[in-house]
Design a protein around this motif. Structure first.
Motif, PDB file in Angstrom:
ATOM      1  N   GLU A 169       4.748  -4.539  10.705  1.00  0.00           N
ATOM      2  CA  GLU A 169       5.449  -3.256  10.461  1.00  0.00           C
ATOM      3  C   GLU A 169       5.809  -3.128   8.978  1.00  0.00           C
ATOM      4  OE1 GLU A 169       6.501  -0.734  12.522  1.00  0.00           O
ATOM      5  OE2 GLU A 169       5.517  -1.559  14.303  1.00  0.00           O
ATOM      6  N   GLU A 170       6.278  -4.236   8.392  1.00  0.00           N
ATOM      7  CA  GLU A 170       6.656  -4.246   6.969  1.00  0.00           C
ATOM      8  C   GLU A 170       5.433  -3.975   6.094  1.00  0.00           C
ATOM      9  OE1 GLU A 170       9.559  -4.418   5.143  1.00  0.00           O
ATOM     10  OE2 GLU A 170      10.361  -4.012   7.138  1.00  0.00           O
ATOM     11  N   PHE A 171       4.326  -4.603   6.455  1.00  0.00           N
ATOM     12  CA  PHE A 171       3.087  -4.413   5.690  1.00  0.00           C
ATOM     13  C   PHE A 171       2.635  -2.956   5.760  1.00  0.00           C
ATOM     14  CE2 PHE A 171       3.077  -8.928   5.528  1.00  0.00           C
ATOM     15  CZ  PHE A 171       2.184  -9.298   4.522  1.00  0.00           C
ATOM     16  N   LEU A 172       2.723  -2.360   6.948  1.00  0.00           N
ATOM     17  CA  LEU A 172       2.292  -0.966   7.118  1.00  0.00           C
ATOM     18  C   LEU A 172       3.194   0.002   6.348  1.00  0.00           C
ATOM     19  CD1 LEU A 172       1.291  -1.039  10.893  1.00  0.00           C
ATOM     20  CD2 LEU A 172      -0.231  -0.476   9.002  1.00  0.00           C
ATOM     21  N   LYS A 173       4.473  -0.364   6.212  1.00  0.00           N
ATOM     22  CA  LYS A 173       5.418   0.500   5.462  1.00  0.00           C
ATOM     23  C   LYS A 173       5.071   0.562   3.978  1.00  0.00           C
ATOM     24  CE  LYS A 173       9.472   0.162   8.435  1.00  0.00           C
ATOM     25  NZ  LYS A 173      10.581  -0.733   8.754  1.00  0.00           N
ATOM     26  N   ASN A 174       4.401  -0.484   3.482  1.00  0.00           N
ATOM     27  CA  ASN A 174       4.051  -0.529   2.055  1.00  0.00           C
ATOM     28  C   ASN A 174       2.654   0.035   1.766  1.00  0.00           C
ATOM     29  OD1 ASN A 174       6.477  -1.755   1.212  1.00  0.00           O
ATOM     30  ND2 ASN A 174       5.737  -3.725   1.938  1.00  0.00           N
ATOM     31  N   ILE A 175       2.049   0.669   2.785  1.00  0.00           N
ATOM     32  CA  ILE A 175       0.744   1.315   2.590  1.00  0.00           C
ATOM     33  C   ILE A 175       0.933   2.819   2.733  1.00  0.00           C
ATOM     34  CG2 ILE A 175      -1.624   1.536   3.456  1.00  0.00           C
ATOM     35  CD1 ILE A 175      -1.365  -1.330   4.585  1.00  0.00           C
ATOM     36  N   ARG A 176       0.620   3.562   1.675  1.00  0.00           N
ATOM     37  CA  ARG A 176       0.686   5.037   1.743  1.00  0.00           C
ATOM     38  C   ARG A 176      -0.734   5.570   1.826  1.00  0.00           C
ATOM     39  NH1 ARG A 176       5.275   2.418  -0.353  1.00  0.00           N
ATOM     40  NH2 ARG A 176       7.061   3.817  -0.285  1.00  0.00           N
ATOM     41  N   VAL A 177      -1.004   6.355   2.854  1.00  0.00           N
ATOM     42  CA  VAL A 177      -2.359   6.880   3.064  1.00  0.00           C
ATOM     43  C   VAL A 177      -2.355   8.391   2.970  1.00  0.00           C
ATOM     44  CG1 VAL A 177      -4.356   6.863   4.618  1.00  0.00           C
ATOM     45  CG2 VAL A 177      -2.716   4.995   4.721  1.00  0.00           C
ATOM     46  N   ALA A 178      -3.334   8.941   2.260  1.00  0.00           N
ATOM     47  CA  ALA A 178      -3.509  10.398   2.216  1.00  0.00           C
ATOM     48  C   ALA A 178      -4.958  10.700   2.563  1.00  0.00           C
ATOM     49  CB  ALA A 178      -3.180  10.943   0.839  1.00  0.00           C
ATOM     50  N   ARG A 179      -5.151  11.668   3.422  1.00  0.00           N
ATOM     51  CA  ARG A 179      -6.508  12.057   3.816  1.00  0.00           C
ATOM     52  C   ARG A 179      -6.986  13.149   2.856  1.00  0.00           C
ATOM     53  NH1 ARG A 179      -9.369  13.213   8.757  1.00  0.00           N
ATOM     54  NH2 ARG A 179     -11.507  13.252   7.965  1.00  0.00           N
ATOM     55  N   ALA A 180      -8.131  12.948   2.223  1.00  0.00           N
ATOM     56  CA  ALA A 180      -8.698  13.958   1.309  1.00  0.00           C
ATOM     57  C   ALA A 180      -9.707  14.796   2.085  1.00  0.00           C
ATOM     58  CB  ALA A 180      -9.381  13.267   0.136  1.00  0.00           C
ATOM     59  N   PHE A 181      -9.535  16.124   2.031  1.00  0.00           N
ATOM     60  CA  PHE A 181     -10.388  17.000   2.848  1.00  0.00           C
ATOM     61  C   PHE A 181     -11.592  17.553   2.094  1.00  0.00           C
ATOM     62  CE2 PHE A 181      -6.318  16.928   5.043  1.00  0.00           C
ATOM     63  CZ  PHE A 181      -6.756  16.549   6.314  1.00  0.00           C
ATOM     64  N   ASN A 182     -11.552  17.506   0.751  1.00  0.00           N
ATOM     65  CA  ASN A 182     -12.732  17.884  -0.043  1.00  0.00           C
ATOM     66  C   ASN A 182     -12.604  17.236  -1.418  1.00  0.00           C
ATOM     67  OD1 ASN A 182     -11.064  19.614  -1.712  1.00  0.00           O
ATOM     68  ND2 ASN A 182     -11.131  21.095  -0.034  1.00  0.00           N
ATOM     69  N   SER A 183     -13.616  17.417  -2.270  1.00  0.00           N
ATOM     70  CA  SER A 183     -13.622  16.705  -3.554  1.00  0.00           C
ATOM     71  C   SER A 183     -12.480  17.156  -4.473  1.00  0.00           C
ATOM     72  CB  SER A 183     -14.970  16.870  -4.257  1.00  0.00           C
ATOM     73  OG  SER A 183     -15.241  18.223  -4.507  1.00  0.00           O
ATOM     74  N   ASN A 184     -12.136  18.455  -4.446  1.00  0.00           N
ATOM     75  CA  ASN A 184     -11.022  18.925  -5.284  1.00  0.00           C
ATOM     76  C   ASN A 184      -9.712  18.279  -4.852  1.00  0.00           C
ATOM     77  OD1 ASN A 184     -12.305  20.612  -7.074  1.00  0.00           O
ATOM     78  ND2 ASN A 184     -12.301  22.347  -5.678  1.00  0.00           N
ATOM     79  N   HIS A 185      -9.504  18.235  -3.541  1.00  0.00           N
ATOM     80  CA  HIS A 185      -8.296  17.620  -2.980  1.00  0.00           C
ATOM     81  C   HIS A 185      -8.238  16.139  -3.372  1.00  0.00           C
ATOM     82  CE1 HIS A 185      -5.790  16.557   0.813  1.00  0.00           C
ATOM     83  NE2 HIS A 185      -5.013  16.811  -0.214  1.00  0.00           N
TER      84      HIS A 185
END
Length: 325
Positions: A169-185
């Protein structure tokens, strides 16, 4: 050295400082390494004013002058090494994955690129004596490949390996994920990553790893045909320079995965080659080619490096993570 605020720079008033901050130029260093055109667009000012602001930022941040080789050597001592968890792989990389550098992983689907990225996202959080950088991770996910379940398996694998009870749980809290929907994003998310890294700079776990998985998927899908090649390469170049800047400003490792294409006209040697052409080839500091072998084994080949000889390492991709075969 006291921190220099944006308002302290010549030609920067409160309104301009506000616009710069909103556009992701939150530090003097970030301004010092940007181009006048970039700054002019962000702050709605003339290019000549932007050039003066950049000059002032370079002077106060002490960036842009010449320095002697021994000073560069001293600065290189700050470069950290992130362990891959595999002895042979680490040795080939001169001790691990460098910070302040872009490391590209390319290979066919199923060759283990995303597995290596997941393992590094776990390892970076470990203390330096266990091969980590005691930092957190930002992942820009373009193909929906991030799996928290995989992180849990790898953290459990580490607990087994070191005989320490790690909390996934601690390890997952230190990972920030963002989904990119296209190249500009995808390109914009690097600016957001810079802001986030700046916020976490003085926390217990500053950002020490940025992963883009995959670098080229959106560019490949959106720019079809030879007519769009120049535009695609230009955008890809800007994106890679943004990633390099992130690595430099945060002393972080940057990992990008890349797809391959097949060259059916290649009669000799391996017919697979990475997407992105010379732009990616020249900008990535280290290029690693991953290919499948028997069972869970993968062969990692160091194709390009500024200071290391070409080499190969064999790793195993297992349920508890990357291991020596």
């Amino acid at each position: 050295m006291p921190e220099v605020l944006l308002e302290d720079l010549d030609h920067v008033g409160p309104a301009t400082a506000q616009k710069l901050m909103e556009s992701g130029f939150t530090t003097v260093e970030a301004i010092a390494v940007s181009s006048p055109a970039e700054l002019a667009t962000a702050a709605d000012i003339g290019e000549s004013t932007a050039a003066k602001i950049i000059m002032a930022a370079r002077q106060s941040a002490d960036i842009g002058g010449f320095e002697t080789g021994d000073m560069v050597m001293e600065r290189r001592k700050l470069v950290g090494k992130l362990s891959t968890g595999c002895i042979e792989f680490n040795e080939m990389m001169g001790g691990g994955i460098d910070t302040q550098a872009i490391t590209e992983l390319y290979g066919e689907f199923g060759s283990g690129k995303t597995q290596v990225a997941h393992q590094l996202a776990v390892n970076v959080q470990l203390p330096p004596e266990q091969g980590g950088l005691d930092g957190s991770v930002i992942i820009i996910d373009t193909e929906n490949t991030f799996r928290p379940e995989r992180i849990k398996q790898m953290v459990d694998g580490l607990s087994e390996k070191y005989g320490v009870e790690y909390d996934h749980e601690e390890f997952l809290k230190n990972i920030r994920v963002a989904r990119a929907f296209n190249s500009n994003h995808q390109i914009l998310l690097v600016d957001s990553a810079l802001e986030l890294a700046n916020e976490l700079k003085n926390s217990e776990k500053p950002v020490r790893l940025l992963i883009v998985d995959s670098l080229t998927a959106h560019f490949r899908a959106e720019y079809i045909g030879r007519g769009t090649l120049a535009d695609r390469q230009q955008k890809l170049n800007k994106h890679l320079h943004g990633l390099q800047r992130f690595g430099d400003l945060n002393n972080a490792s940057v990992i990008v995965t890349n797809q391959v294409m097949s060259k059916p006209d290649a009669f000799f040697g391996d017919p697979t080659k990475p997407i992105g052409g010379h732009i990616v080839g020249h900008t990535a500091t280290f290029r690693l080619y991953l290919r499948k072998s028997k069972g869970d084994k993968r062969i990692v080949r160091l194709v390009d490096s500024p200071n290391l000889p070409d080499g190969e390492a064999i790793i195993s991709v297992t349920t508890p993570g990357l291991r020596d075969p």
